[in-house]
Scaffold this motif. Sequence first.
Motif, mmCIF file in Angstrom:
data_model
loop_
_atom_site.group_PDB
_atom_site.id
_atom_site.type_symbol
_atom_site.label_atom_id
_atom_site.label_comp_id
_atom_site.label_asym_id
_atom_site.label_seq_id
_atom_site.Cartn_x
_atom_site.Cartn_y
_atom_site.Cartn_z
ATOM 1 N N THR A 225 -6.012 7.192 -1.061
ATOM 2 C CA THR A 225 -5.214 6.185 -0.226
ATOM 3 C C THR A 225 -5.364 6.204 1.180
ATOM 4 N N LEU B 130 -7.359 -1.555 -2.171
ATOM 5 C CA LEU B 130 -7.501 -1.281 -0.686
ATOM 6 C C LEU B 130 -9.129 -1.563 -0.608
ATOM 7 N N THR C 180 1.335 4.296 -2.965
ATOM 8 C CA THR C 180 1.208 5.656 -2.618
ATOM 9 C C THR C 180 2.406 6.527 -2.942
ATOM 10 N N SER D 216 -11.312 8.711 -6.786
ATOM 11 C CA SER D 216 -10.641 7.780 -8.124
ATOM 12 C C SER D 216 -11.104 8.428 -9.268
ATOM 13 N N ASN E 61 -4.998 1.517 -7.063
ATOM 14 C CA ASN E 61 -4.724 1.583 -5.424
ATOM 15 C C ASN E 61 -6.186 1.378 -4.799
ATOM 16 N N THR E 62 -7.099 2.106 -5.228
ATOM 17 C CA THR E 62 -8.347 2.084 -4.597
ATOM 18 C C THR E 62 -9.149 0.746 -4.468
ATOM 19 N N ARG F 43 0.834 -1.049 0.064
ATOM 20 C CA ARG F 43 0.000 -0.061 0.160
ATOM 21 C C ARG F 43 0.738 1.189 0.003
ATOM 22 N N THR G 146 -7.221 4.042 4.038
ATOM 23 C CA THR G 146 -6.359 3.249 5.086
ATOM 24 C C THR G 146 -6.891 3.860 6.360
ATOM 25 N N ARG H 202 -14.969 8.143 -1.982
ATOM 26 C CA ARG H 202 -13.934 7.251 -2.368
ATOM 27 C C ARG H 202 -13.955 7.243 -4.028
#
Length: 845
Positions: free
Chosen positions: A282, A741, A19, A491, A737-738, A15, A286, A487
């Motif tokens: 990110t 996660l 980032t 994105s 990344n989204t 992760r 998290t 979110r």
Amino acid sequence: MRRYALRSLVAHRRRASMTALAVVLGVSMITGTLVFTDTIRVAFHELFGSSVRGAAVVISSRQAIASPISAPAGVPGSLVRRVARLPGVAATEGQITDTATIVGDSGRVIRTTGLPTLALSYLHPPFSGIDFASGAPPRGPGELAIDAGTAARQGLRVGDAVSVVTAAPVHRFRISGTVRLGTASLGGTTVAVFDLATARALYGKGDHVDTIYVAAVHGTGAAALQREIRPLLPHQIVVRTARGQTNSDAARVTDQLGVLTGGLLAFGFVAVLVGAFVIFNTFSITVAQRRREFSLLRALGAMRRQVLGVVLTEAVLIGVLGSLVGVLGGLLAAVLIRALFSAVGLDLPSTGLVLASRTVLIGFGVGMMVTVGAGLLPAARATRAAPLESLREGEAQRAGGRRVWLRALIAAGLAGIGVALVLSAGGTTTARLHRGAIGSLLVILAVLVVSPLLVRYLADIVSWPIERGGGIVPQLARENAGRNPSRTAISASSLMIGLALVLFVTIYAGGLRDSTGRIIRQSFLGDLTIQSEDGQSSIPAAAVRAAAQVPDLQSVSGVKTAPGRLGAAGDILVEGVDPSTIGQVYRFDWIEGSSENLDTLAPGQALIERETAIAAHLSVGDHATLLTGTGLRVPLTVSAIYADRALLPGITLSRSQFDQVFDQPRLQDVFVKLTPGADVAGAEATIARALSSFPGVVVRSDRQLAGQVSSRVNSILILFYALLALSVLMSLLGIVNTLNLAIYERTRELGMLRAMGMTAQQARVMVRNEGLITAAIGSVVGVVLGVFLAWAVTRSLHAEGIVFSPPWLQVLGVFAVGLLAGVLASGPPARRASRLDVLASIAHE
């Protein structure tokens, strides 16, 4: 707590690395731009510095305006002799500096991919600015030397023959040697060196030179020699120390590269902005996922500031790592930028990569500021974790009604002000562009603010084609995409910005091409145009005689161009025309005045283009002062005002006055008008044969003229697309990344779905559909926003003839690229979701 933050990063290194990668790409773009421009600047400084070797001072014309089309005023040869008699002078020599065109044995022009071919006269010792790699200096009218780089690229050797076009028709020369100018690479620039007498004859300089190099006797300093020479000089001629001349030349080039530097930095900051979305999203995800972890820390005695410190420490560590790697990556980015410019035909002089301390500080500072700034709000949210209440499982809280209304009101206010600024009229083109840019930025901010409120509705719309096939998997994908609107919106926003900019450039360039063709058809009354092959360089004045061989010639008119400065309008272009012929080949769009003002245009009078008149606050009958490149102040009276920013921008003077105040022997364009019913194709062929003695000078019809402009626009488009590709790439990282996660967050849920019968293939399809829906939302909003931005800018430029003409096929292509980006970005997360262990996932906390 610092040790805890470090261990947390190590435990979640995948992760953290994703980032940090967003930081690396953004910082690399900014650092690479600065390295690239600093390298070019140092290369030019080395070239200019090497050209004055052996000289204490340099005498040249005053260059009050930096412009690539400015021609220096000549320095009388008598001044060389007068300076040579001064007691502090050891040696003097004049030099001719101009441009040329070299033709190989095949008869084809040796094309340059950098600056135009530079023509110099050779300087004898003690002046040593030109080093010979092979052969000897040129002697007599039949010899020249060329730069070693061109010789190597073209396979030329000492003794070979080449043809050269200067201010006179083509001449044949034997290569006497190959030269180097300093240690820097000349890039794609070609250099031709003649002896002084030959250069004077080729360029019609008579007894004049362009520059005088002066060496001092032993014991005489440059400053003392400068004071000794200054009383001999007229106003338009200046004397500088060798270092001062180098700095002046380098500063002039730096000014000319200002637009290039600013444009590259703008793309770099766009990449950083997109990266900020990725980093913020990110950290937000998290922090939400670690809610129970932070609650447990609070229950064990950690204070709010300690929890804040944990998240900020992670942000700082990621920022430090990403910024350091980004600064180093800037070196690679500079190499790629240089290769990109070479690919589009602009190979500039260069040297070893220059990584200045300023570049390191800016790159590192921007990376740290963006990373810590993007992590600040999520870090503040982490401190709200209650010791006991937040230990309960549940979905993230949704925004309350009051918060929704506040967000909607802010977005409406921003959008209203932005649209009002875009629609406002009046002022100069620059002022309208500034208002349009600010208004467009406010509209973009409004879209970013309101997008979380629209995600669910947009998800329903864009997922409709996917759900038509039936089944529960597409429905689950749609519900997952709308589960956390903020979110998904963030994105999608990163992709939205990239696609909007790509589409804006595409539509604007299309409108520019269409507008150019329309302006040429409306304003150009001639049948043919004689100009340089690249459409931008000037051409020898003798080339105009080629048109005289056409039997059905009605009129021929040449246009000269030089830079000037006019009051509040700043730097402008000044055109010199023949009032008796220009009206037959060019249609003026008169705002105030008529063709009578053109026919009676005399020295001291000027025709001013409308936008220039507005910027300079001038009307018909007003008096103004034009500043030339040599510092000469020319009083003018506004005779008439016309509209045209394409062919005759700035101000127009009669040729007689232009030649009095500007030292510009070359023409920019020659317009040819044939008699009614004449054979245009035959005339074009006749002129082309007559121009055979001027390689690099071509004849074009109005259609070919518009096509040549379009080709230049296409080259710029390639450059823009390559630079904007970085922001699109970073938006893909954001989606990856989204989704990664989100899969981690829903591990137990995915395990339950698999236990209830969902196959690995269905899990993979579901995640891919989520990525596709997110990308589709970003693509739809990006297309709408890109069209709006292009409309806003073209509306501001409507007075200059730029029209809003969207190429809808390319618009669909950009939208398809956005969807493809979503499919590609969702591939790795989808594979990861399909490979989850069912039992381990069910037991996951």
